[in-house]
Structures are given as structure tokens and as C-alpha cells.
Design an enzyme around this catalytic site. Sequence first.
Site, PDB file in Angstrom:
ATOM      1  N   CYS A 154       0.804  -1.229   0.000  1.00 16.12           N
ATOM      2  CA  CYS A 154       0.000   0.000   0.000  1.00 16.12           C
ATOM      3  C   CYS A 154       0.838   1.281   0.000  1.00 16.12           C
ATOM      4  O   CYS A 154       0.337   2.356  -0.349  1.00 16.12           O
ATOM      5  CB  CYS A 154      -0.974  -0.012   1.172  1.00 16.12           C
ATOM      6  SG  CYS A 154      -0.212  -0.483   2.730  1.00 16.12           S
ATOM      7  N   HIS A 246      -1.841   6.881   2.815  1.00 19.35           N
ATOM      8  CA  HIS A 246      -0.391   6.893   2.998  1.00 19.35           C
ATOM      9  C   HIS A 246       0.191   8.049   2.179  1.00 19.35           C
ATOM     10  O   HIS A 246      -0.039   8.145   0.962  1.00 19.35           O
ATOM     11  CB  HIS A 246       0.230   5.585   2.513  1.00 19.35           C
ATOM     12  CG  HIS A 246      -0.076   4.397   3.389  1.00 19.35           C
ATOM     13  ND1 HIS A 246      -0.717   4.492   4.600  1.00 19.35           N
ATOM     14  CD2 HIS A 246       0.196   3.068   3.204  1.00 19.35           C
ATOM     15  CE1 HIS A 246      -0.824   3.283   5.138  1.00 19.35           C
ATOM     16  NE2 HIS A 246      -0.294   2.409   4.320  1.00 19.35           N
TER      17      HIS A 246
END
Length: 354
Positions: A154, A246
Site C-alpha cells: 500500500c 499513505h
Amino acid sequence: MAADAAHGKIEVGILGATGTVGQRFVRLLEDHPWFSLRWVAASDRSAGKRYAEAATWQLEGAPPASAADLRLDDCTPGRAPRLVFSSMSSDVAGEIERAFAAAGHVVVSNSSSYRMTPDVPLLVPEINPGHLGLLAAQRRERGWEGALVCNPNCAAVVLVMALAPLARFGLRRVVATTFQAVSGAGYPGVPSLDALGNVIPFIRGEEEKLEPETQKILGSLDGDRVRPFPVTVSAHCNRVPSLDGHLVTASIELEERPPLEAVRAALCSFRGLPQERRLPSAPARPIHLLDAPDRPQPRRDAGLENGMATAVGRVRECPVLGYKFVALSHNVLRGAAGAAVLNAELMMSEGLLD
Ligand SMILES: NC(=O)c1ccc[n+]([C@@H]2O[C@H](COP(=O)([O-])OP(=O)(O)OC[C@H]3O[C@@H](n4cnc5c(N)ncnc54)[C@H](OP(=O)(O)O)[C@@H]3O)[C@@H](O)[C@H]2O)c1
């Protein structure tokens, strides 16, 4: 592949349906135009229970009616539909995913177990749809009836989405620092006394994934293997107390010295097969170039285009490597469940789920 007779949709299942990523799958599949959720599975702790009873629901509202009453199965092949999405804990995913693929299931996985396995596509549909060509070798060499396809880590996906449009300038070296949301650690994840008001400058196994995954995704298909793209990546990975999204700051070195405007234009105009084919989960613009000097921010920008677009901002000169920028993607959507659904849509549009 079995179709949902009432709606002409393909029946699908989820391995690890009760977790953070599994719940996003449940939500994304609720009204999906091509896929219909028919089967859910998780650990022995959950097997036999109703989905709504077993899952500690983390998203808004209640679990969708289409999933709430499904009875959780255990993760053994046989009873699941042919297409299964996988979001099991990484320590158990490897063996189970292999067993499902060997038993004829098409496994579209989030886990790290097979990402770097040479005959497994590490797919980002906008960047390397041709890597699906590896499936022929996978079937031939392993004798599998099914197939296994992975999406990236991710944090790696944030970086690679921003790097892909710049590879044409001769990408050489990258120094990246990540600021990774707590949802990236699953549920219950990082203890609150560690996460709140704090930054943890270490995520086990994460930094090691960024370089090889970037090289594989940007690499070119060479017969039955992917020739890695020759870029060096140095990563610092940090856990921060944001919820979703993120954020990555990166300095990059390009062989050519394009003007900043050319770098910005390459990012802005980036499109791929999912956009051309208008796949249901594809963002209209995979990269949103933000102009405000203090963006992107996880709370404000991770949800762009249903969490499937990557936001890039602060594109500027770097006195060390040449160029630098900030990038952000939703870790559970573009970085996990949404990515896997898009992968399955690409496979469907390629006729690989027939
Ligand atoms: N969170 C993210 O942002 C993210 C992003 C990219 C990739 N991933 C990857 O996606 C996977 C799932 O992550 P997550 O964040 O959703 O984790 P999670 O919230 O901890 O969920 C883990 C899931 O795995 C199931 N499970 C645990 N042990 C099992 C076993 N022995 N057999 C079968 N199922 C088992 C759990 O079922 P029970 O509820 O029954 O325990 C649960 O459904 C991991 O491989 C992770 O690395 C996560």
C-alpha cells in the site's frame, strides 16, 4: 465462471472478509455492476458465524444487507466461487492462496506472499496491464486450473503511481519517506498508546518491499518473466496517527533534465487502459496534480475519486537529486481492496475470467 442468474453478474468470494481490507471489499462489492458477493471466509474464530456478528464493522453504517447474513466459511477451497479476493493476514495467506489457485480459483490477492514470485503478475492496471501475460506461464509451469494475481504494497503503490509517468525521462534514483496511516496495520492494529500523538519510525518488512516492487511494476515483460526496471529506491517508512491514506515525500533523479512544467504535464496527463476501457472502479484521472502549497493531506485528499486516484503536489526542484514531490493514495482502497477489484475488472475486460 458462475454467473448470478438474476443479474448476469459473476459470483465472487472474499478470503479474510472480516478484516480492514475485507470490509472494504464488502462495501465495494455491494453495488458492483459486474460482481456479486456470494461467499465470505475468515479464520476458525469466525467460521460458522453470520458476517454481521463476526466482523467488528469499522466503516460507516452497518454491514450491507448483501453480506450481513452470509455465513462465514473457513478458508479451504471447494465451496467458494471461482473468483476470490484475498485479504487474509499475511502470515497465513501464502499457503491458502496457493491451495485455492491450485484448486481452480482465480485469486486476486492483497497479501505480500507472492508479489515478487516471478510468474505472478504484480498488477497496477494503469501501468503494467501486459504483465497479465505471466498467467500463461503460471498455468503451464504449475499446472494450475486457477490463477494468482497480486496488487502492490500500500505504500509502494503511492510511489509507483507517481513514478510511472516520469519513467520516460529515465528514472534513476529515488529517496522516499512514507507517512503511513494506522489502518494500514489492519484491525486492531497499532496499540493506541503507541500511535496517538506519536510517530513510529519503523514498520517491519515495509522498506524492503518498496524497491523490488517498484522495479517489478515498472519492469517490462520478457517472455515468461518481468525484466526489472533499473531504478534504485531508498525508503524510510514511518507509522503516523492519520486514519486512512499513505503520504509519501520523494526526491528523484532523472537521466534527462526536463523542465518542471514537463514533469507536471506528464503527471497530469497520465492515463491507462482502465480509463480507456472505462472500467467500473477506474478513476477518470489516476493522478490529480494539486496546486495548493500545503496539499495533498490524508484527511482531505485520500478520498479523491472514491479513494482510487493518487494526489500529487509540491512538484519542485531538489538540490540533491533534481526533482521532488509529495504523493498520497488511500491505502485500503487504491492500496488494497479497490486495487484488487480494479485488477479483477481488467482481467474480466481481457476475457481472463471467462
Ligand atoms: N490494511 C491495509 O491498508 C492493507 C493494504 C495493503 C495490503 N494489506 C494486506 O491485506 C491483508 C489483510 O490486511 P488487513 O489490514 O485487512 O488485516 P486484518 O484487519 O488483521 O484482517 C485479517 C483477516 O485475515 C483473517 N485471518 C486471520 N487469521 C486467519 C487464518 N488463520 N485463516 C484464515 N483467515 C485468517 C481474519 O479473520 P478473523 O476476523 O476471523 O480473525 C481477517 O479477516 C494482509 O495480508 C495485509 O498485509 C493491507
